[in-house]
Design an enzyme around this catalytic site. Structure first.
Site, PDB file in Angstrom:
ATOM      1  N   HIS A  69       0.789  -1.143  -0.056  1.00 51.99           N
ATOM      2  CA  HIS A  69       0.014  -0.101   0.014  1.00 51.99           C
ATOM      3  C   HIS A  69       0.999   1.141   0.014  1.00 51.99           C
ATOM      4  O   HIS A  69       1.999   1.223   0.395  1.00 51.99           O
ATOM      5  CB  HIS A  69      -1.066   0.150   1.250  1.00 51.99           C
ATOM      6  CG  HIS A  69      -0.209   0.005   2.504  1.00 51.99           C
ATOM      7  ND1 HIS A  69       0.054   1.238   2.850  1.00 51.99           N
ATOM      8  CD2 HIS A  69      -0.197  -0.962   3.563  1.00 51.99           C
ATOM      9  CE1 HIS A  69       0.452   0.899   4.472  1.00 51.99           C
ATOM     10  NE2 HIS A  69       0.247  -0.402   4.691  1.00 51.99           N
ATOM     11  N   ASP A  71      -0.207   4.549   0.807  1.00 56.06           N
ATOM     12  CA  ASP A  71      -0.639   5.446   1.714  1.00 56.06           C
ATOM     13  C   ASP A  71      -0.027   5.103   3.314  1.00 56.06           C
ATOM     14  O   ASP A  71       0.556   4.178   3.475  1.00 56.06           O
ATOM     15  CB  ASP A  71      -2.186   5.673   2.153  1.00 56.06           C
ATOM     16  CG  ASP A  71      -2.784   4.276   2.579  1.00 56.06           C
ATOM     17  OD1 ASP A  71      -2.436   3.061   2.200  1.00 56.06           O
ATOM     18  OD2 ASP A  71      -3.576   4.317   3.387  1.00 56.06           O
ATOM     19  N   GLU A 134      -5.132   1.603   2.359  1.00 60.12           N
ATOM     20  CA  GLU A 134      -5.026   0.527   3.256  1.00 60.12           C
ATOM     21  C   GLU A 134      -5.394   0.817   4.714  1.00 60.12           C
ATOM     22  O   GLU A 134      -6.118   0.211   5.579  1.00 60.12           O
ATOM     23  CB  GLU A 134      -3.630  -0.165   3.028  1.00 60.12           C
ATOM     24  CG  GLU A 134      -3.669  -1.619   3.645  1.00 60.12           C
ATOM     25  CD  GLU A 134      -3.052  -1.524   5.195  1.00 60.12           C
ATOM     26  OE1 GLU A 134      -3.438  -2.462   5.720  1.00 60.12           O
ATOM     27  OE2 GLU A 134      -2.578  -0.319   5.587  1.00 60.12           O
ATOM     28  N   GLU A 162       3.801  -6.339   4.195  1.00 64.76           N
ATOM     29  CA  GLU A 162       3.874  -5.439   5.435  1.00 64.76           C
ATOM     30  C   GLU A 162       5.081  -6.373   6.194  1.00 64.76           C
ATOM     31  O   GLU A 162       5.890  -7.249   5.991  1.00 64.76           O
ATOM     32  CB  GLU A 162       2.615  -5.960   6.233  1.00 64.76           C
ATOM     33  CG  GLU A 162       1.516  -5.472   5.451  1.00 64.76           C
ATOM     34  CD  GLU A 162       0.994  -3.897   5.888  1.00 64.76           C
ATOM     35  OE1 GLU A 162       1.769  -3.356   6.587  1.00 64.76           O
ATOM     36  OE2 GLU A 162      -0.042  -3.717   5.451  1.00 64.76           O
TER      37      GLU A 162
END
Length: 388
Positions: A69, A71, A134, A162
């Site tokens: 992601h 953001d 996200e 992640e």
């Protein structure tokens, strides 16, 4: 460019979820264009944000998706030691900046390898899947996943990058954010039987939310793979009332449910809703206009279950070492959204979740290097010379 150099560029884009990510997307598109990589934008409804999907290698089935992601969370009120949107080398083996570990470090590692990947004869494609929003409920990824599955050859595996210290994670909790509004009847605080205090009712409901969590523990709904071994319910924000001597007409609180893969969110919410209905009936005996309303603030982020992941887990172990242990995490990611499409999915990326969302967020340089090695080895594994 190295991963660190690309990370410097990415951190420089202040892609806080409340703002647009288009400048960052445009930079990545230019990078991909420079290396002849085909890519597609999938925009938000208002066009202010976009996902980016790209394919490196042949348009055939069986590819590997690298998902991240774009953001980041806000920095408001946090005591940063330097500008959070300027990458700082701390001379302590750490690179500081908002999003360094969560999760622009992973994206930088993937982009840094693009120039090499495009020179290789890949037998299966590598997909880059970069999403928006996200951090506010995994809002952007579903439409990107839908386009991937509808318009392109079906991939076989997904790695969501992640921060996991480059250790494979095979399960995560699902997450839903909710807002409950209690509407009472105002009255002078000396006349407690003339009104209905929205704050008092909300307090009882807040306590019930915590009680439900303890009920789950008592019922043995436990999964020891998680460091918080049960579904958790938590109230994070509450607001209400006008003055100390006025029975509150309104009180609003926001809460979340983070459920185990084995628990059903709707069933957990149902326990809270049932008690809310009892409270509402009690309120309306005094004041018929009163009530309790709960709305979901996001579509439920599905949990990632430890199933159907032998292929991607085997791939990661072949790249990282066969003795690597898999684990589970309590935080939510986009992994469950990919798994719902029948894709073999795990979470694995550089950096530690312990540094995410903090002031002076950082990624260790050695973790970034580990991510680079992972990407390089992945390309070799998918190439004609590799052992796919």
């Amino acid at each position: 460019m190295t991963a660190a150099e690309i990370l410097q560029r990415l951190v420089g884009f202040a892609t806080v979820s409340r703002d647009s990510n288009l400048a960052l997307i445009e930079w990545i598109e230019a990078w991909l264009d420079d290396h002849g990589v085909e890519h597609w934008r999938i925009e938000s409804d208002d066009g202010s944000k976009a996902n980016l999907l790209a394919r490196i290698g042949p348009a055939v089935e069986g590819g590997v998706v690298l998902s991240g992601h774009t953001d980041v969370v806000p920095v408001d009120g946090q005591p940063w030691s330097s500008d959070p949107f300027v990458l700082r080398d701390g001379d302590d083996g750490r690179l500081y900046g908002r999003g360094t570990c969560d999760m622009k470090g992973f994206i930088a590692c993937a982009l840094a390898e693009v120039p090499r990947w495009v020179t290789m004869t890949l037998e299966r494609p590598l997909w880059l899947a970069f999403s928006y929003d996200e951090e506010v409920g995994c809002v952007g990824a579903p439409r990107m996943i839908e386009r991937l599955m509808a318009d392109h050859p079906r991939p076989s595996t997904v790695i969501v990058g992640e921060p996991t210290l480059m250790q494979p994670v095979v399960a995560q909790k699902g997450a839903t954010n909710l807002r409950t509004t209690v509407t009472g009847r105002e009255a002078h605080s000396s006349q407690v039987y003339q009104g209905v205090s929205a704050i008092h009712v909300a307090a009882r409901l807040v306590t019930k939310i915590e009680d439900v969590m303890h009920e789950l523990k008592a019922e043995g709904r436990i999964d020891e793979a998680f460091n918080v071994a049960h579904s958790s319910l938590h109230v994070g924000r509450i607001e209400g009332g006008t003055a100390i001597n006025i029975m509150a007409r309104q009180c609003t609180f926001e809460w979340e449910v983070r459920h185990l893969p084995s628990d059903d969110f709707e069933a957990l919410r149902g326990r809270v809703d049932a008690y809310a209905a009892e409270l509402e009936a009690e309120m309306q005996r005094t004041a018929p206009e009163t009530g309790i309303a709960t709305e979901a603030l996001n579509v439920t982020v599905p949990a990632l279950a430890d199933r159907d992941n032998d292929e991607v887990l085997g791939l990661c172990r072949s790249l990282l070492g066969s003795d690597i242990e898999a684990s589970a995490v309590a935080y939510a990611t986009e992994a469950g959204q990919f798994q719902r499409q029948g894709l073999s999915t795990i979470i694995c990326g550089p950096g530690s979740i312990s540094q995410a969302h903090q002031p002076d967020e950082y990624i260790e340089s050695k973790q970034l290097a580990a991510g680079e090695r992972f990407m390089a080895t992945l390309g070799e594994r998918l190439s004609a010379k590799g052992t796919s």
